[in-house]
Design an enzyme around this catalytic site. Structure first.
Site, PDB file in Angstrom:
ATOM      1  N   ARG A  91     -41.568  73.079 -54.964  1.00  0.00           N
ATOM      2  CA  ARG A  91     -40.958  72.404 -55.894  1.00  0.00           C
ATOM      3  C   ARG A  91     -41.169  72.572 -57.415  1.00  0.00           C
ATOM      4  O   ARG A  91     -40.298  72.628 -58.067  1.00  0.00           O
ATOM      5  CB  ARG A  91     -41.418  70.929 -55.680  1.00  0.00           C
ATOM      6  CG  ARG A  91     -40.628  69.900 -56.545  1.00  0.00           C
ATOM      7  CD  ARG A  91     -41.503  68.643 -56.727  1.00  0.00           C
ATOM      8  NE  ARG A  91     -42.287  68.071 -55.718  1.00  0.00           N
ATOM      9  CZ  ARG A  91     -41.923  67.299 -54.754  1.00  0.00           C
ATOM     10  NH1 ARG A  91     -40.764  66.569 -54.945  1.00  0.00           N
ATOM     11  NH2 ARG A  91     -42.632  66.766 -53.846  1.00  0.00           N
ATOM     12  N   TYR A  92     -42.480  73.123 -57.715  1.00  0.00           N
ATOM     13  CA  TYR A  92     -42.745  73.808 -58.976  1.00  0.00           C
ATOM     14  C   TYR A  92     -42.779  75.057 -58.761  1.00  0.00           C
ATOM     15  O   TYR A  92     -43.086  75.880 -57.934  1.00  0.00           O
ATOM     16  CB  TYR A  92     -44.028  73.170 -59.557  1.00  0.00           C
ATOM     17  CG  TYR A  92     -44.205  71.720 -59.302  1.00  0.00           C
ATOM     18  CD1 TYR A  92     -43.393  70.933 -60.385  1.00  0.00           C
ATOM     19  CD2 TYR A  92     -45.035  71.108 -58.272  1.00  0.00           C
ATOM     20  CE1 TYR A  92     -43.551  69.339 -60.168  1.00  0.00           C
ATOM     21  CE2 TYR A  92     -44.989  69.526 -58.365  1.00  0.00           C
ATOM     22  CZ  TYR A  92     -44.610  68.871 -59.240  1.00  0.00           C
ATOM     23  OH  TYR A  92     -44.528  67.587 -59.354  1.00  0.00           O
ATOM     24  N   ARG A  95     -46.211  76.822 -58.005  1.00  0.00           N
ATOM     25  CA  ARG A  95     -47.118  76.690 -56.794  1.00  0.00           C
ATOM     26  C   ARG A  95     -46.334  76.343 -55.567  1.00  0.00           C
ATOM     27  O   ARG A  95     -45.229  75.493 -55.806  1.00  0.00           O
ATOM     28  CB  ARG A  95     -48.080  75.676 -57.342  1.00  0.00           C
ATOM     29  CG  ARG A  95     -47.531  74.324 -57.852  1.00  0.00           C
ATOM     30  CD  ARG A  95     -48.487  74.037 -59.051  1.00  0.00           C
ATOM     31  NE  ARG A  95     -48.516  72.492 -59.403  1.00  0.00           N
ATOM     32  CZ  ARG A  95     -47.558  72.096 -60.259  1.00  0.00           C
ATOM     33  NH1 ARG A  95     -46.980  73.245 -61.118  1.00  0.00           N
ATOM     34  NH2 ARG A  95     -47.481  70.888 -60.845  1.00  0.00           N
ATOM     35  N   CYS A 104     -53.846  65.327 -38.752  1.00  0.00           N
ATOM     36  CA  CYS A 104     -55.218  64.853 -39.581  1.00  0.00           C
ATOM     37  C   CYS A 104     -56.299  64.237 -38.546  1.00  0.00           C
ATOM     38  O   CYS A 104     -55.977  64.014 -37.512  1.00  0.00           O
ATOM     39  CB  CYS A 104     -54.552  63.718 -40.454  1.00  0.00           C
ATOM     40  SG  CYS A 104     -53.561  64.140 -41.940  1.00  0.00           S
ATOM     41  N   CYS A 108     -54.514  57.453 -42.019  1.00  0.00           N
ATOM     42  CA  CYS A 108     -54.490  56.358 -43.244  1.00  0.00           C
ATOM     43  C   CYS A 108     -53.132  55.709 -43.104  1.00  0.00           C
ATOM     44  O   CYS A 108     -52.221  55.879 -42.812  1.00  0.00           O
ATOM     45  CB  CYS A 108     -54.484  56.947 -44.790  1.00  0.00           C
ATOM     46  SG  CYS A 108     -55.532  58.318 -44.755  1.00  0.00           S
ATOM     47  N   CYS A 111     -50.413  56.191 -45.423  1.00  0.00           N
ATOM     48  CA  CYS A 111     -49.902  57.684 -45.718  1.00  0.00           C
ATOM     49  C   CYS A 111     -48.668  57.961 -46.299  1.00  0.00           C
ATOM     50  O   CYS A 111     -47.798  57.298 -45.782  1.00  0.00           O
ATOM     51  CB  CYS A 111     -50.227  58.575 -44.381  1.00  0.00           C
ATOM     52  SG  CYS A 111     -49.726  60.207 -44.596  1.00  0.00           S
ATOM     53  N   ARG A 113     -47.026  60.671 -45.865  1.00  0.00           N
ATOM     54  CA  ARG A 113     -46.258  61.477 -45.086  1.00  0.00           C
ATOM     55  C   ARG A 113     -46.286  60.971 -43.406  1.00  0.00           C
ATOM     56  O   ARG A 113     -46.251  61.977 -42.649  1.00  0.00           O
ATOM     57  CB  ARG A 113     -46.762  62.849 -45.004  1.00  0.00           C
ATOM     58  CG  ARG A 113     -46.527  63.451 -46.521  1.00  0.00           C
ATOM     59  CD  ARG A 113     -46.275  65.328 -46.392  1.00  0.00           C
ATOM     60  NE  ARG A 113     -46.419  65.830 -47.713  1.00  0.00           N
ATOM     61  CZ  ARG A 113     -47.232  66.275 -48.434  1.00  0.00           C
ATOM     62  NH1 ARG A 113     -48.590  66.263 -47.803  1.00  0.00           N
ATOM     63  NH2 ARG A 113     -47.069  66.970 -49.712  1.00  0.00           N
ATOM     64  N   ASP A 272     -47.206  55.757 -53.108  1.00  0.00           N
ATOM     65  CA  ASP A 272     -45.835  55.923 -52.445  1.00  0.00           C
ATOM     66  C   ASP A 272     -45.108  55.026 -51.601  1.00  0.00           C
ATOM     67  O   ASP A 272     -45.921  54.383 -50.791  1.00  0.00           O
ATOM     68  CB  ASP A 272     -45.759  57.267 -52.023  1.00  0.00           C
ATOM     69  CG  ASP A 272     -46.346  58.282 -52.866  1.00  0.00           C
ATOM     70  OD1 ASP A 272     -45.976  58.398 -54.045  1.00  0.00           O
ATOM     71  OD2 ASP A 272     -47.236  59.258 -52.668  1.00  0.00           O
ATOM     72  N   ASP A 309     -45.654  59.708 -58.306  1.00  0.00           N
ATOM     73  CA  ASP A 309     -44.853  60.852 -57.759  1.00  0.00           C
ATOM     74  C   ASP A 309     -43.425  60.128 -57.600  1.00  0.00           C
ATOM     75  O   ASP A 309     -43.156  59.202 -56.992  1.00  0.00           O
ATOM     76  CB  ASP A 309     -45.068  61.285 -56.222  1.00  0.00           C
ATOM     77  CG  ASP A 309     -45.089  62.785 -56.020  1.00  0.00           C
ATOM     78  OD1 ASP A 309     -43.831  63.270 -56.391  1.00  0.00           O
ATOM     79  OD2 ASP A 309     -46.094  63.433 -55.388  1.00  0.00           O
ATOM     80  N   LYS A 316     -44.539  64.618 -60.033  1.00  0.00           N
ATOM     81  CA  LYS A 316     -45.601  63.962 -60.440  1.00  0.00           C
ATOM     82  C   LYS A 316     -45.751  63.766 -62.032  1.00  0.00           C
ATOM     83  O   LYS A 316     -45.702  64.658 -62.619  1.00  0.00           O
ATOM     84  CB  LYS A 316     -46.825  64.490 -59.641  1.00  0.00           C
ATOM     85  CG  LYS A 316     -47.022  63.998 -58.510  1.00  0.00           C
ATOM     86  CD  LYS A 316     -48.456  64.416 -58.142  1.00  0.00           C
ATOM     87  CE  LYS A 316     -48.584  64.988 -56.663  1.00  0.00           C
ATOM     88  NZ  LYS A 316     -47.930  66.250 -56.414  1.00  0.00           N
TER      89      LYS A 316
HETATM   90  C1  PLP Z   1     -48.191  67.312 -55.553  1.00  0.00           C
HETATM   91  C2  PLP Z   1     -47.380  68.533 -55.414  1.00  0.00           C
HETATM   92  C3  PLP Z   1     -47.964  69.807 -56.064  1.00  0.00           C
HETATM   93  C4  PLP Z   1     -49.306  69.843 -56.779  1.00  0.00           C
HETATM   94  O1  PLP Z   1     -49.015  69.118 -57.942  1.00  0.00           O
HETATM   95  P1  PLP Z   1     -50.268  69.168 -59.016  1.00  0.00           P
HETATM   96  O2  PLP Z   1     -49.851  68.226 -60.086  1.00  0.00           O
HETATM   97  O3  PLP Z   1     -50.483  70.699 -59.458  1.00  0.00           O
HETATM   98  O4  PLP Z   1     -51.555  68.824 -58.291  1.00  0.00           O
HETATM   99  C5  PLP Z   1     -47.292  70.997 -55.746  1.00  0.00           C
HETATM  100  N1  PLP Z   1     -46.057  70.880 -55.176  1.00  0.00           N
HETATM  101  C6  PLP Z   1     -45.560  69.863 -54.522  1.00  0.00           C
HETATM  102  C7  PLP Z   1     -44.179  69.758 -53.880  1.00  0.00           C
HETATM  103  C8  PLP Z   1     -46.299  68.489 -54.741  1.00  0.00           C
HETATM  104  O5  PLP Z   1     -45.833  67.409 -54.216  1.00  0.00           O
HETATM  105  S1  SF4 Z   2     -52.780  60.502 -46.411  1.00  0.00           S
HETATM  106 FE1  SF4 Z   2     -51.827  61.158 -44.696  1.00  0.00          FE
HETATM  107  S2  SF4 Z   2     -51.963  63.345 -44.809  1.00  0.00           S
HETATM  108 FE2  SF4 Z   2     -53.763  62.567 -46.093  1.00  0.00          FE
HETATM  109  S3  SF4 Z   2     -55.340  62.128 -44.576  1.00  0.00           S
HETATM  110 FE3  SF4 Z   2     -54.263  60.256 -44.671  1.00  0.00          FE
HETATM  111  S4  SF4 Z   2     -52.871  60.570 -42.995  1.00  0.00           S
HETATM  112 FE4  SF4 Z   2     -53.560  62.622 -43.458  1.00  0.00          FE
END
Ligand code: PLP
Ligand code: SF4
Length: 361
Positions: A91-92, A95, A104, A108, A111, A113, A272, A309, A316
């Protein structure tokens, strides 16, 4: 050393006294839709007699998860459009997220995801990992690779070392960051060898997910200590959760304890909008008020950034609180103080005690 098994089946929740037997059928339906796992160290933290236990609330399924609210979505932070190949989200510019597994150690209930973790295709093949690393190697602007998932520390030391070895061969990767709950929920997994094998040509950072001060047991503290002693800086991310940590005293205790364990609180996440998570929601204004309450009362190195986010994948951003606002327009302001056309130069700034002060550029 014998390790007790994880709790993974709804029947085991009944046996552990965490749900009433009359709820078994409904909870089994929830567990079919969203994965269930609670590790033995986490189970030990739960008081089954406390209906408001903040640890149970995070991990024990509820019937409410089957009722998705209308504003909830399967991919709340918009990973989809930026997922350029299996396991790689870009996305960025500087990174990428590399998700070697969708498993996992705990699941959670809130979560972000939850549609992808714990079911379906779970772990990347060697060829898929090679393809993801080739994407990184072809882009010199990628400074950092974030290993997330799922939880990358579900993988064996041998498989992790294979990934780190391959990343080490990409000269422009200067930072590798792990996102993991394992140091807290399965601290014995972090052996001294695990920690030592993370010390590499690049800087390896560990971001642990922790939501309540009770999670920082002596075992978790020791695992964190092994990482920091091995030269791995540790940060923490916390999700703001109604009924778990939406309380200034709880957050203060959590962030203080983290700093005392040499961990820097990094992000406090606004929740989220994943499906079936309505019971954990807090208003943005409540999160801002909590952060406001901690400023001044809690050491600066223990203050995380409160972030959202943005739904849909825009990224974010910090969401407050806001300490400085422009003064209402003052036509008599000194014209000798240069300011770009239309830019405010007289401000009203609030101090930690809530008093207001004028500030002029
Ligand atoms: C959260 C996230 C990151 C990391 O973001 P930071 O602000 O650097 O912690 C990088 N890529 C994606 C796609 C993310 O969702
Ligand atoms: S928030 Fe989601 S990805 Fe993170 S530890 Fe919990 S279940 Fe796993």
């Amino acid at each position: 050393m014998s390790r007790r098994d994880d709790l993974r089946r709804p029947e085991e929740l009944v046996a552990a006294g965490l749900i009433d037997p009359t709820r078994l059928t409904e909870i089994a339906r929830v567990a079919e839709r969203f994965a269930l796992a609670i590790t033995a160290p986490v189970l030990d933290l739960i008081d089954p007699d406390d209906p408001n236990d903040p640890i149970a609330r995070q991990f024990v399924p509820s019937e409410e998860e089957l009722a998705a609210a209308t504003d909830e979505v399967a991919d709340p932070i918009g990973d989809g459009p930026y997922t350029v190949m299996p396991g790689l989200t870009h996305r960025y510019p500087d990174r990428v997220l590399l998700k070697p597994t969708h498993l996992c150690r705990v699941y959670c209930r809130f979560c972000f995801r939850r549609e992808t973790v714990g079911h379906g295709e779970t772990t990347l093949s060697e060829a898929e990992i090679d393809a993801a690393i080739a994407h990184v190697a072809a882009r010199p602007e990628i400074f950092e690779v974030i290993l997330t998932g799922g939880d990358p520390l579900v993988l064996s030391d041998r498989r992790l070392a294979a990934i780190l070895d391959r990343l080490e061969a990409v000269p422009h990767v200067e930072v590798v960051r792990f996102h993991s709950r394992v140091p807290v929920v399965d601290p014995e997994r972090i052996t001294p060898e695990t920690a030592r094998s993370m010390r590499r040509r690049f800087a390896t950072w560990m971001v642990i997910h922790v939501d309540h001060p009770r999670e920082l047991t002596p075992g978790a503290a020791a695992a964190i200590g092994r990482l920091v002693d091995a030269g791995v800086p540790v940060l923490a991310q916390t999700t703001l959760l109604a009924g778990v940590n939406d309380d200034a005293a709880v957050l203060e205790a959590l962030f203080r304890r983290l700093v005392a364990l040499r961990v820097k609180p990094y992000y406090l996440h606004h929740l989220d909008r994943a499906e079936g998570t309505a019971r954990f929601r807090t208003p943005v204004a409540a999160g801002q008020a909590l952060m406001h309450a901690l400023r001044g009362r809690l050491t600066g190195i223990a203050q995380p950034t409160y972030v959202l986010d943005i739904p849909g994948g825009a990224g974010k951003v910090p969401i407050g609180p806001t300490w400085i606002v422009p003064e209402p327009a003052d036509p008599a302001a000194d014209p000798a103080v240069a300011a770009p056309e239309g830019a405010p130069r007289r401000w009203c700034v609030e101090d930690p005690a809530g008093r207001h002060h004028d500030y002029e550029d």
